[in-house]
Write a protein that holds these residues in place. Sequence first.
Motif, PDB file in Angstrom:
ATOM      1  N   PRO A 296       0.706  -1.089  -0.026  1.00  0.00           N
ATOM      2  CA  PRO A 296      -0.028   0.063  -0.007  1.00  0.00           C
ATOM      3  C   PRO A 296       0.870   1.174   0.018  1.00  0.00           C
ATOM      4  O   PRO A 296       2.007   1.049   0.019  1.00  0.00           O
ATOM      5  CB  PRO A 296      -0.564  -0.205   1.394  1.00  0.00           C
ATOM      6  N   ARG A 297      -0.029   2.430   0.000  1.00  0.00           N
ATOM      7  CA  ARG A 297       0.945   3.638   0.017  1.00  0.00           C
ATOM      8  C   ARG A 297       1.080   4.227   1.501  1.00  0.00           C
ATOM      9  O   ARG A 297       0.334   3.698   2.345  1.00  0.00           O
ATOM     10  CB  ARG A 297       0.087   4.647  -0.648  1.00  0.00           C
ATOM     11  N   SER A 298       1.643   5.041   1.606  1.00  0.00           N
ATOM     12  CA  SER A 298       1.954   5.864   2.877  1.00  0.00           C
ATOM     13  C   SER A 298       2.556   7.376   2.735  1.00  0.00           C
ATOM     14  O   SER A 298       3.371   7.544   1.911  1.00  0.00           O
ATOM     15  CB  SER A 298       3.112   5.019   3.540  1.00  0.00           C
ATOM     16  N   ILE A 299       1.839   8.056   3.436  1.00  0.00           N
ATOM     17  CA  ILE A 299       2.229   9.498   3.611  1.00  0.00           C
ATOM     18  C   ILE A 299       2.988   9.534   5.134  1.00  0.00           C
ATOM     19  O   ILE A 299       2.470   9.520   6.055  1.00  0.00           O
ATOM     20  CB  ILE A 299       0.947  10.335   3.376  1.00  0.00           C
ATOM     21  N   GLY A 300       4.357  10.172   5.318  1.00  0.00           N
ATOM     22  CA  GLY A 300       4.800  10.392   6.177  1.00  0.00           C
ATOM     23  C   GLY A 300       4.922  11.600   6.726  1.00  0.00           C
ATOM     24  O   GLY A 300       4.880  12.691   5.836  1.00  0.00           O
TER      25      GLY A 300
END
Length: 129
Positions: A91-95
């Motif tokens: 999946p995607r991730s925003i940090g």
Amino acid sequence: MKQLNFQEKYPITVLDIKKSETQYESAEQIADYFKRCIEEAPRVSYITTFDHLTHSREIEGDVAPDIQAAINVVFCFGRALPNPFVLAVRPRSIGIADMGEHFVVSFMDAPQVPANEAMRAWALSLRNS
């Protein structure tokens, strides 16, 4: 907003935003904002919020001294599974990193243009109008 190649191979987008430029006062508030964006977007699934700073400290990992909070919001845009290799980029991730006087928001660019456009729009909306 900048596009970089992290470690010379990972295409990422980075937004550095001064705390005076946003209504949000903490990384947790920004994580909640992204969670709302994800939940409001059609065909996007929120998965979890991960406290990366706590994890790193618990395993006695190295943490840059200026990082005051580090959170990843994990979600998936996945609209199709055309082959098994697409799983490597999902999946995607925003940090979100709280660096004291500013936040650094970053994410790895997705192979799908609409996903990148959505993540960029969400991040840019953090700035006060």
